[in-house]
Design a protein around this motif. Structure first.
Motif, mmCIF file in Angstrom:
data_model
loop_
_atom_site.group_PDB
_atom_site.id
_atom_site.type_symbol
_atom_site.label_atom_id
_atom_site.label_comp_id
_atom_site.label_asym_id
_atom_site.label_seq_id
_atom_site.Cartn_x
_atom_site.Cartn_y
_atom_site.Cartn_z
ATOM 1 N N UNK A 1 -61.773 -16.313 -113.317
ATOM 2 C CA UNK A 1 -61.682 -17.373 -114.340
ATOM 3 C C UNK A 1 -60.562 -17.071 -115.328
ATOM 4 N N UNK A 2 -60.406 -15.809 -115.668
ATOM 5 C CA UNK A 2 -59.327 -15.417 -116.571
ATOM 6 C C UNK A 2 -57.972 -15.660 -115.907
ATOM 7 N N UNK A 3 -57.863 -15.283 -114.649
ATOM 8 C CA UNK A 3 -56.594 -15.483 -113.942
ATOM 9 C C UNK A 3 -56.254 -16.962 -113.805
ATOM 10 N N UNK A 4 -57.281 -17.802 -113.626
ATOM 11 C CA UNK A 4 -57.037 -19.237 -113.492
ATOM 12 C C UNK A 4 -56.482 -19.821 -114.784
ATOM 13 N N UNK A 5 -57.035 -19.414 -115.936
ATOM 14 C CA UNK A 5 -56.547 -19.925 -117.219
ATOM 15 C C UNK A 5 -55.205 -19.309 -117.589
ATOM 16 N N UNK A 6 -55.088 -18.006 -117.397
ATOM 17 C CA UNK A 6 -53.878 -17.304 -117.813
ATOM 18 C C UNK A 6 -52.710 -17.544 -116.856
ATOM 19 N N UNK A 7 -53.034 -17.984 -115.623
ATOM 20 C CA UNK A 7 -52.006 -18.258 -114.607
ATOM 21 C C UNK A 7 -51.211 -16.996 -114.254
ATOM 22 N N UNK A 8 -51.923 -15.881 -114.235
ATOM 23 C CA UNK A 8 -51.313 -14.601 -113.895
ATOM 24 C C UNK A 8 -52.307 -13.728 -113.133
ATOM 25 N N UNK A 9 -51.785 -12.888 -112.266
ATOM 26 C CA UNK A 9 -52.589 -11.865 -111.622
ATOM 27 C C UNK A 9 -52.888 -10.764 -112.622
ATOM 28 N N UNK A 10 -54.147 -10.339 -112.690
ATOM 29 C CA UNK A 10 -54.559 -9.306 -113.638
ATOM 30 C C UNK A 10 -54.785 -7.993 -112.894
ATOM 31 N N UNK A 11 -54.178 -6.933 -113.396
ATOM 32 C CA UNK A 11 -54.379 -5.595 -112.845
ATOM 33 C C UNK A 11 -55.438 -4.885 -113.691
ATOM 34 N N UNK A 12 -56.593 -4.621 -113.101
ATOM 35 C CA UNK A 12 -57.704 -4.010 -113.825
ATOM 36 C C UNK A 12 -57.506 -2.505 -113.916
ATOM 37 N N UNK A 13 -57.726 -1.960 -115.118
ATOM 38 C CA UNK A 13 -57.510 -0.536 -115.373
ATOM 39 C C UNK A 13 -58.823 0.188 -115.633
ATOM 40 N N UNK A 14 -58.916 1.417 -115.143
ATOM 41 C CA UNK A 14 -60.035 2.291 -115.487
ATOM 42 C C UNK A 14 -59.666 3.114 -116.717
#
Length: 253
Positions: free
Chosen positions: A45-58
């Motif tokens: 849902x975040x990627x759909x609104x932001x229109x960007x691929x998100x790289x999740x970090x630990x």
């Protein structure tokens, strides 16, 4: 350029217009999701609104292996996303210092913070808060005493205390279990805590705010996380009226 962006409190729509613009024009988007979570949304849902691929970090990615973030920021525009307001965690401050040491420009775009939301939802005045503390899950028979010591010190100075509740992967401490832990430690130390305020899902359309003694809140259903706990000091007249009207506090005799 490395831009630190706070995402706000609850879902993907809490982000500021300035923050959204920065994300959409970035070359890379990283998300730190271990110090706080947006419980009203998910990564797709975040990627759909932001229109960007998100790289999740630990945590390890940020604290021990930040070079991929910094390398990308050295040659392009990178955003580093966090729940709530950014720079609240020392992890974020350390990353900004590392960027500065490499000559990488940085900027901050703030988001709504739980510390200010607590004041708004509870009516407790922000200038009356002392040191905050975090309550971790017990490990075996070990339970941390520091949170109760912080609460006791604040109460002695007539100051309110925010108690941040532990987040571990998909495990979230909830208000009733937090009160059981605090009360057990307080009893051993001879400390009496007369009043608690519990807040669940701040930033959502239907947050829950309840004020009362330990027995009342420990037996209350606050619903899904995230939860946060406040131990108020002596209440100002307006603070008491606010809690009576909006948090179910029983009127004083």
């Amino acid at each position: 350029m490395l831009t630190f962006i706070g995402l706000g409190l609850y879902d993907e729509k809490d982000i500021s217009c300035k923050g959204l613009s920065a994300i959409r024009t970035a070359d890379a988007v990283f998300l730190e999701y271990y110090t706080s979570r947006l419980m009203g949304t998910d990564i797709p849902s975040m990627e759909a609104l932001y229109q960007k691929k998100i790289h999740l970090l630990s945590r390890e990615d940020v604290e021990q292996h930040p070079d991929p973030i910094l390398d990308a920021a050295a040659v392009g525009s990178v955003v580093f996303l966090t729940g709530g307001d950014t720079m609240v965690s020392t992890t974020h401050a350390d990353l900004r210092i590392r960027a500065a040491e490499r000559g990488i420009p940085t900027q901050i775009i703030h988001g709504a913070s739980i510390s200010s939301a607590v004041c708004g939802l509870s009516g407790l005045q922000n200038y009356r808060f002392g040191k905050s503390c975090s309550l971790p899950f017990p490990h075996g028979r070990w339970m941390p005493t520091t949170p109760v010591e912080v609460i006791a010190t604040n109460l002695a100075q007539n100051l309110h205390t925010i108690v941040y509740l532990d987040i571990q992967n998909t495990r979230y401490m909830q208000i009733p279990e937090a009160i059981v832990i605090i009360e057990e430690i307080a009893e051993k130390k001879g400390i009496e805590i007369p009043l608690y305020v519990g807040i669940a899902r701040a930033g959502s359309d239907n947050p829950v705010v309840l004020a009362g003694g330990a027995d009342t809140l420990a037996s209350s259903d606050f619903g899904p996380p995230l939860h946060i706990l406040v131990v108020p000091a002596e209440l100002h007249m307006m603070e008491r009226e606010f809690l009576e009207r909006f948090a179910g506090l029983a009127p004083s005799p």
